[in-house]
Each structure stands twice: as structure tokens, then as C-alpha cells.
Scaffold this active site. Structure first.
Site, mmCIF file in Angstrom:
data_model
loop_
_atom_site.group_PDB
_atom_site.id
_atom_site.type_symbol
_atom_site.label_atom_id
_atom_site.label_comp_id
_atom_site.label_asym_id
_atom_site.label_seq_id
_atom_site.Cartn_x
_atom_site.Cartn_y
_atom_site.Cartn_z
ATOM 1 N N SER A 119 0.987 -1.209 -0.132
ATOM 2 C CA SER A 119 0.149 -0.013 0.083
ATOM 3 C C SER A 119 0.862 1.317 0.120
ATOM 4 C CB SER A 119 -0.850 0.182 1.287
ATOM 5 O OG SER A 119 -1.587 -0.916 1.484
ATOM 6 N N HIS A 142 -1.362 -3.047 -7.333
ATOM 7 C CA HIS A 142 -2.110 -2.427 -5.954
ATOM 8 C C HIS A 142 -3.569 -2.951 -6.122
ATOM 9 C CE1 HIS A 142 -3.452 0.747 -3.181
ATOM 10 N NE2 HIS A 142 -2.822 -0.327 -2.375
ATOM 11 N N GLU A 154 -4.087 -0.513 -9.390
ATOM 12 C CA GLU A 154 -3.041 0.340 -9.673
ATOM 13 C C GLU A 154 -1.832 -0.561 -10.046
ATOM 14 O OE1 GLU A 154 -3.092 4.426 -7.542
ATOM 15 O OE2 GLU A 154 -3.360 2.709 -5.994
ATOM 16 N N ASN A 192 -4.510 5.880 -2.558
ATOM 17 C CA ASN A 192 -4.221 6.292 -0.967
ATOM 18 C C ASN A 192 -4.251 7.825 -0.825
ATOM 19 O OD1 ASN A 192 -4.735 3.951 0.406
ATOM 20 N ND2 ASN A 192 -2.849 3.286 -0.044
HETATM 21 N N1 LIG Z 1 -6.197 -4.291 3.762
HETATM 22 C C1 LIG Z 1 -6.063 -3.623 2.915
HETATM 23 O O1 LIG Z 1 -7.357 -2.997 2.759
HETATM 24 C C2 LIG Z 1 -5.200 -3.322 1.783
HETATM 25 C C3 LIG Z 1 -5.514 -2.769 0.509
HETATM 26 C C4 LIG Z 1 -4.341 -2.805 -0.317
HETATM 27 C C5 LIG Z 1 -3.097 -3.210 -0.223
HETATM 28 N N2 LIG Z 1 -2.782 -3.854 1.133
HETATM 29 C C6 LIG Z 1 -1.557 -4.403 1.149
HETATM 30 O O2 LIG Z 1 -1.725 -5.829 1.076
HETATM 31 C C7 LIG Z 1 -0.739 -6.554 1.958
HETATM 32 C C8 LIG Z 1 -1.146 -7.670 2.840
HETATM 33 O O3 LIG Z 1 -2.336 -6.908 3.546
HETATM 34 P P1 LIG Z 1 -3.578 -7.933 4.591
HETATM 35 O O4 LIG Z 1 -4.587 -6.788 4.835
HETATM 36 O O5 LIG Z 1 -3.872 -8.791 3.509
HETATM 37 O O6 LIG Z 1 -2.561 -8.405 5.420
HETATM 38 P P2 LIG Z 1 -2.848 -9.732 6.639
HETATM 39 O O7 LIG Z 1 -2.338 -9.340 7.736
HETATM 40 O O8 LIG Z 1 -4.438 -9.996 6.503
HETATM 41 O O9 LIG Z 1 -2.553 -10.950 5.770
HETATM 42 C C9 LIG Z 1 -1.026 -10.988 5.609
HETATM 43 C C10 LIG Z 1 -0.507 -12.626 5.461
HETATM 44 O O10 LIG Z 1 0.952 -12.661 5.018
HETATM 45 C C11 LIG Z 1 1.261 -13.807 5.802
HETATM 46 N N3 LIG Z 1 2.814 -13.727 5.872
HETATM 47 C C12 LIG Z 1 3.674 -12.964 6.696
HETATM 48 N N4 LIG Z 1 4.793 -13.162 6.424
HETATM 49 C C13 LIG Z 1 4.825 -14.296 5.300
HETATM 50 C C14 LIG Z 1 5.734 -14.780 4.628
HETATM 51 N N5 LIG Z 1 7.153 -14.341 4.835
HETATM 52 N N6 LIG Z 1 5.681 -15.573 3.793
HETATM 53 C C15 LIG Z 1 4.300 -15.996 3.316
HETATM 54 N N7 LIG Z 1 3.203 -15.294 3.838
HETATM 55 C C16 LIG Z 1 3.461 -14.352 5.205
HETATM 56 C C17 LIG Z 1 0.485 -13.558 7.178
HETATM 57 O O11 LIG Z 1 0.571 -14.869 7.949
HETATM 58 C C18 LIG Z 1 -0.921 -13.006 6.801
HETATM 59 O O12 LIG Z 1 -1.707 -14.461 6.360
HETATM 60 C C19 LIG Z 1 0.006 -5.279 2.701
HETATM 61 O O13 LIG Z 1 1.155 -5.024 2.099
HETATM 62 C C20 LIG Z 1 -0.909 -4.075 2.533
HETATM 63 O O14 LIG Z 1 -0.415 -3.005 2.856
HETATM 64 C C21 LIG Z 1 -3.905 -3.988 1.926
#
Ligand SMILES: NC(=O)c1ccc[n+]([C@@H]2O[C@H](COP(=O)([O-])OP(=O)(O)OC[C@H]3O[C@@H](n4cnc5c(N)ncnc54)[C@H](O)[C@@H]3O)[C@@H](O)[C@H]2O)c1
Length: 286
Positions: A119, A142, A154, A192
Site C-alpha cells: 500500500s 495495488h 494500480e 491512497n
Molecule cells: N487491507 C487492505 O485494505 C489493503 C489494501 C491494499 C493493499 N494492502 C496491502 O496488502 C498486503 C497484505 O495486507 P493484508 O491486509 O492482506 O494483511 P493480512 O495481515 O490480512 O495478511 C498478511 C498475510 O501474510 C502472511 N505472511 C506474513 N509473512 C509471510 C511470509 N514470509 N510468507 C508468506 N506469508 C506471510 C501472514 O501470515 C498473513 O496471513 C500489505 O502489504 C498491505 O499493505 C492492504
């Protein structure tokens, strides 16, 4: 370049939904996480999403199993070796992401594109974790949450991403019926910057006593045509994600992104939104 096999690393909120976008188009996808249990949880989330869509009449029940059959789960990144693209959606930390890229770089075939769903972290900085042979194949994708519903993706090339990678990734997003938008690798990308400036003003309306949280949400829905109010949306994305991105945008652009004390208070109180049962709204009774 046609991409047939997709890998997704991180089976959390975003990764599970991103993998589902491909499975719904009958594309084989491998969903990985640090343990097999977490990867399987991701698949369970996909099933829940499909069940909700079926209940609303938006997805045919008879197609559910075929979609789920497209998704394999693993805790071993080696299973992603022959993927055409691997989309990373692990925690928002440069160190954690960089380690994943280094492993993928060593494991995957030389043609594999590595894409990040970050993000807020610079795609060019993330690309520095891979070898010079791979750097042209590193890109930002993204997705918007919930990724299986929202159309926007994106496409963010890093400084050294090659044009072929940009084109192939854009085509792939169109193949899963997304609307790709190419943006420069700047802090907050496009989405964002718009989202945060908008919700910080919503927080100010509440702090100044101009209107309530519920009424701001009504303005969004009935005045701006948004599908849900901004505070409901913030509770959905999670304040543990909203708060650090506020800070990153403030550090980059100054006052117009000054973080909201309301979000900070919610984080300090452990009220991270829907996932903890409480954020701006109380979800514990539903
Ligand atoms: N939540 C949102 O609305 C949103 C929107 C756009 C982008 N993002 C981005 O997407 C990414 C994930 O966000 P999320 O909300 O899904 O987080 P989340 O915490 O729900 O999920 C992250 C997952 O990654 C796993 N993980 C951690 N280390 C790991 C590794 N080394 N190998 C494999 N898996 C691993 C964790 O166990 C977890 O299941 C982040 O970079 C976040 O900034 C989030």
C-alpha cells in the site's frame, strides 16, 4: 507473454481475495503462507466470500467447487517455482517483503514476474531486494479491498521495470476483468492519496462536532453515491493499516495528511475495525 500459472504469497485478507480473482476465471493459482494452516485459512476465506455472493444471488452455486478447485495451498515457496507471476501480499514491512522476494528470486524460473501489493512502500525500493537479472520483472499491482469485488488495480512500474512486464501485467489484470490504472511510483500512489485526504477531512468533521460518524457515512452514501460510508470502509480496511499509512503520507507531503488523533486512539485501544469486532462502529453484537 501469456500468463497461465499464478502464485500469491500471503493468504490474509488481500492475498486470499486476490487469488480468488484468478480462480474465478478458471486460472490455476497457488496460495502460500508461512504455515499450511494459514494458507488453508485463506482458502476458507475464499469459500466464505463465495458463499456470501451465492446468498446474494451474485454467483452461481454450481460453479463454487470448480473455483475452489483452481486454488492449491502451500507453505513451501518452492511450489511457486514455475509460476508466470507471483503476487506478494504479506505484511506491510520492507524487511519481511524483501526476504520473500529474495527467496522467490532464487526459486522461480527466470521469466517469472514478481509483483507487490504494497500500500505504501516504494516499488523501486522493494525491487532493490531482487537480483539485477530479475529487476526488470518487478512491478507493483495495488489491488483494492475487497479485491474480488473492486475493479481498480494500480499498476506501478519501478524505475527499472521493463515495458514487457508492464504490458503483460496490465493484460493479465484485464483478463480478470480489472480496470488497471498506470501510476508513478510515488508515496501513496494514486488511490491512497485520494482516500486519505478524503477520510482525514471526514475525521475533522466529527472532531469539530459538525456531524456524527453515522451522518458522515450518510453523506457518503446518499450524497456522493458511495456504496458504503467512509467510517464503515475505514473499519473494513483496519486501523492498524490506516494509521501507519497516514504517518507515511504526512512524512512525505506534510500538513494535508496530518494523522487523525481518532484513528490513533482506536489503534491504542486495540479497536482495529471489523476484524477485532470494534472500530468506529461496534460489530460485536452482530
Ligand atoms: N487491507 C487492505 O485494505 C489493503 C489494501 C491494499 C493493499 N494492502 C496491502 O496488502 C498486503 C497484505 O495486507 P493484508 O491486509 O492482506 O494483511 P493480512 O495481515 O490480512 O495478511 C498478511 C498475510 O501474510 C502472511 N505472511 C506474513 N509473512 C509471510 C511470509 N514470509 N510468507 C508468506 N506469508 C506471510 C501472514 O501470515 C498473513 O496471513 C500489505 O502489504 C498491505 O499493505 C492492504
Amino acid at each position: 507473454m501469456t500468463m497461465k500459472k499464478i502464485g500469491v504469497v500471503g493468504a490474509g485478507m488481500m492475498g486470499a481475495e486476490i487469488a480468488l480473482c484468478f480462480a474465478k476465471k478458471n486460472m490455476p493459482v497457488i496460495l502460500s503462507d508461512v504455515t499450511q494452516e494459514l494458507a488453508a485459512n485463506g482458502k476458507k476465506k475464499q469459500e466464505d466470500v463465495l458463499d456470501r455472493s451465492i446468498a446474494k444471488g451474485r454467483f452461481p452455486a454450481e460453479d463454487k467447487q470448480a473455483v475452489l478447485n483452481c486454488v492449491a495451498t502451500t507453505a513451501d515457496l518452492k511450489d511457486l517455482a514455475d509460476c508466470d507471476i507471483v503476487i506478494e501480499a504479506v505484511l506491510e514491512s520492507f524487511e519481511i517483503k524483501a526476504k520473500v522476494y529474495q527467496q522467490l528470486d532464487a526459486i522461480c524460473k527466470k521469466e517469472t514476474i514478481i509483483a507487490s501489493n504494497t500500500s505504501s512502500i516504494s516499488i523501486t525500493k522493494l525491487a532493490s531486494a531482487v537480483s539485477k537479472e530479475r529487476v526488470g520483472k518487478f512491478i507493483g499491482t495495488h489491488f483494492n479491498s475487497p479485491a474480488s469485488v473492486m475493479k481498480l488495480v494500480e499498476i506501478i512500474p519501478a524505475l527499472l521495470t521493463d515495458e514487457e512486464t508492464i504490458q503483460a501485467t496490465t493484460q493479465l489484470m484485464m483478463a480478470i476483468e480489472k480496470e488497471p490504472v498506470r501510476v508513478k511510483d510515488v508515496v501513496g500512489f494514486g488511490l491512497n492519496r485520494l482516500f486519505h485526504v478524503f477520510y482525514l477531512e471526514a475525521c475533522r468533521l466529527v472532531e469539530e462536532g459538525v456531524c456524527t460518524i453515522e451522518d458522515v457515512d450518510k453523506i457518503c452514501v446518499y450524497g456522493l453515491g458511495h456504496p458504503l460510508g467512509i467510517f464503515k470502509l475505514l473499519d473494513h480496511t483496519g486501523h492498524d493499516l490506516n494509521q501507519p499509512i497516514d504517518q507515511i503520507l504526512f512524512d512525505a507531503y506534510g500538513d494535508r495528511f496530518r494523522p487523525s488523533p481518532q484513528i490513533q486512539r482506536l489503534v491504542d485501544a486495540g479497536r482495529l475495525g471489523r476484524k477485532t469486532g470494534h472500530g468506529f462502529y461496534d460489530y460485536s453484537k452482530k
